[in-house]
Design an enzyme around this catalytic site. Sequence first.
Site, PDB file in Angstrom:
ATOM      1  N   ARG A 164       1.727   1.218   6.865  1.00  0.00           N
ATOM      2  CA  ARG A 164       0.645   0.780   7.735  1.00  0.00           C
ATOM      3  C   ARG A 164      -0.082  -0.463   7.230  1.00  0.00           C
ATOM      4  O   ARG A 164      -0.315  -1.405   7.976  1.00  0.00           O
ATOM      5  CB  ARG A 164      -0.442   1.860   7.857  1.00  0.00           C
ATOM      6  CG  ARG A 164      -0.336   2.739   9.049  1.00  0.00           C
ATOM      7  CD  ARG A 164      -0.883   4.087   8.654  1.00  0.00           C
ATOM      8  NE  ARG A 164      -0.145   4.555   7.488  1.00  0.00           N
ATOM      9  CZ  ARG A 164       1.001   5.211   7.577  1.00  0.00           C
ATOM     10  NH1 ARG A 164       1.494   5.529   8.724  1.00  0.00           N
ATOM     11  NH2 ARG A 164       1.661   5.572   6.487  1.00  0.00           N
ATOM     12  N   THR A 165      -0.484  -0.433   5.972  1.00  0.00           N
ATOM     13  CA  THR A 165      -1.357  -1.510   5.511  1.00  0.00           C
ATOM     14  C   THR A 165      -0.624  -2.853   5.578  1.00  0.00           C
ATOM     15  O   THR A 165      -1.121  -3.821   6.157  1.00  0.00           O
ATOM     16  CB  THR A 165      -1.874  -1.219   4.089  1.00  0.00           C
ATOM     17  OG1 THR A 165      -2.485   0.067   4.097  1.00  0.00           O
ATOM     18  CG2 THR A 165      -2.905  -2.249   3.659  1.00  0.00           C
ATOM     19  N   LYS A 183      10.351  -9.554 -13.730  1.00  0.00           N
ATOM     20  CA  LYS A 183      10.784 -10.381 -14.878  1.00  0.00           C
ATOM     21  C   LYS A 183       9.682 -10.482 -15.923  1.00  0.00           C
ATOM     22  O   LYS A 183       9.825 -11.164 -16.922  1.00  0.00           O
ATOM     23  CB  LYS A 183      11.140 -11.794 -14.401  1.00  0.00           C
ATOM     24  CG  LYS A 183      12.251 -11.865 -13.394  1.00  0.00           C
ATOM     25  CD  LYS A 183      12.487 -13.329 -13.006  1.00  0.00           C
ATOM     26  CE  LYS A 183      13.509 -13.434 -11.902  1.00  0.00           C
ATOM     27  NZ  LYS A 183      13.495 -14.795 -11.316  1.00  0.00           N
ATOM     28  N   ARG A 200      -1.591  -5.383  -2.855  1.00  0.00           N
ATOM     29  CA  ARG A 200      -1.700  -3.970  -3.286  1.00  0.00           C
ATOM     30  C   ARG A 200      -1.046  -3.842  -4.656  1.00  0.00           C
ATOM     31  O   ARG A 200       0.030  -4.418  -4.884  1.00  0.00           O
ATOM     32  CB  ARG A 200      -0.993  -3.059  -2.284  1.00  0.00           C
ATOM     33  CG  ARG A 200      -0.834  -1.638  -2.804  1.00  0.00           C
ATOM     34  CD  ARG A 200      -0.312  -0.700  -1.760  1.00  0.00           C
ATOM     35  NE  ARG A 200      -1.338  -0.412  -0.754  1.00  0.00           N
ATOM     36  CZ  ARG A 200      -1.194   0.502   0.198  1.00  0.00           C
ATOM     37  NH1 ARG A 200      -0.089   1.203   0.276  1.00  0.00           N
ATOM     38  NH2 ARG A 200      -2.155   0.711   1.057  1.00  0.00           N
ATOM     39  N   HIS A 247      -9.890   0.852  -1.536  1.00  0.00           N
ATOM     40  CA  HIS A 247      -9.012   0.448  -0.425  1.00  0.00           C
ATOM     41  C   HIS A 247      -9.931  -0.030   0.703  1.00  0.00           C
ATOM     42  O   HIS A 247     -10.078   0.629   1.734  1.00  0.00           O
ATOM     43  CB  HIS A 247      -8.156   1.643  -0.003  1.00  0.00           C
ATOM     44  CG  HIS A 247      -6.994   1.301   0.884  1.00  0.00           C
ATOM     45  ND1 HIS A 247      -6.881   0.103   1.567  1.00  0.00           N
ATOM     46  CD2 HIS A 247      -5.877   2.014   1.201  1.00  0.00           C
ATOM     47  CE1 HIS A 247      -5.759   0.110   2.263  1.00  0.00           C
ATOM     48  NE2 HIS A 247      -5.135   1.249   2.055  1.00  0.00           N
TER      49      HIS A 247
HETATM   50  C1  NCD Z   1      -3.434   5.293   1.886  1.00  0.00           C
HETATM   51  C2  NCD Z   1      -3.314   4.532   0.585  1.00  0.00           C
HETATM   52  O1  NCD Z   1      -2.384   3.748   0.402  1.00  0.00           O
HETATM   53  O2  NCD Z   1      -4.198   4.731  -0.238  1.00  0.00           O
HETATM   54  N1  NCD Z   1      -2.549   4.838   2.862  1.00  0.00           N
HETATM   55  C3  NCD Z   1      -2.939   3.805   3.665  1.00  0.00           C
HETATM   56  O3  NCD Z   1      -3.127   2.706   3.219  1.00  0.00           O
HETATM   57  N2  NCD Z   1      -3.163   4.084   4.951  1.00  0.00           N
HETATM   58  C4  NCD Z   1      -3.411   6.755   1.743  1.00  0.00           C
HETATM   59  C5  NCD Z   1      -2.283   7.402   1.007  1.00  0.00           C
HETATM   60  O4  NCD Z   1      -1.342   6.756   0.525  1.00  0.00           O
HETATM   61  O5  NCD Z   1      -2.322   8.630   0.915  1.00  0.00           O
END
Ligand code: NCD
Length: 305
Positions: free
Chosen positions: A51-52, A80, A101, A129
């Site tokens: 999703r993100t 590397k 991320r 997040h």
């Molecule tokens: C979440 C995350 O990555 O922290 N997912 C997301 O970004 N929607 C929740 C999860 O991984 O459980």
Amino acid sequence: MRHLIDPMDLSVEEIDEILDLADDIILDKEKYQEVCKHRKLATLFFEPSTRTRLSFEAAMMELGGNVLGFSSASSSSASKGESVADTIRVVGCYADIIAMRHPKEGAPFVASEYSPVPIINAGDGGHNHPTQTLTDLLTIRREKGRLNKLTVGFCGDLKFGRTVHSLIKALSRYDDIEYIMISPEELQIPEYIKKDVFEKKNIPYSEVRTMEEVMPKLDILYMTRVQRERFFNEADYIRLKDSFILNTEKLKTAKEDLTILHPLPRVNEISVKVDNDPRACYFRQALNGKFVRMALIMKLLGVNV
Ligand code: NCD
């Protein structure tokens, strides 16, 4: 230049502006379809995502911009041995804005210290997040019409769940929020959240061990997955993974206008039968994530319509 590393980097007024802009984008998508023409978003994902990452990429495309990036550390020069600082200095030469991320807490902050372009934290370890938080706030505001006077139950892995940590922080600035933490003892919210958020601001909260005992009170039920990748041993994960499962039976005592949220991915913690209940908002929440990221990209790039 602004970055978004922690949800508290944005003032309440700025959050309102982003949510208002997201609402407007939902109403009139055509108005925004070229506002980021010739701009590039880089998505640097050192940890898995569906999703993100894809909602960031779709967001930039719907603004008329372009996207580049990688979806795992193994397909980048991190494998590397390149440092985050060096990767960011280089990607900053190719892109106008970066969503990143990383499994290490604080990595996006380090990136922001070296980056020539805005950095958005798309999740750092068990820490923050902030764009999921904007998604959650937009969803709560659209479903409930307000961000105050709410009883919110957070359920599941409150220890490692970064979406929970960020949302608790963000909600602490709104009035009359009652917080109920629903988790096994081993997965309670970390001490630093209790100290830095609840105790510092004198915000009452309660901790319970079953969702049944609080269900009738809740306006929002925020479900989360047990974060397997952050456990030190598999036996603990297996013992705790099915601690809390929401099913239609448990919803019988819930309010008629309960809002059920989940950042997704779901594993077992919500029975698929709940998906047909009008109170299940998690797929609408995922859609809202794209619109709020469109608004955030515009804000950080200084794009006005
Ligand atoms: C979440 C995350 O990555 O922290 N997912 C997301 O970004 N929607 C929740 C999860 O991984 O459980």
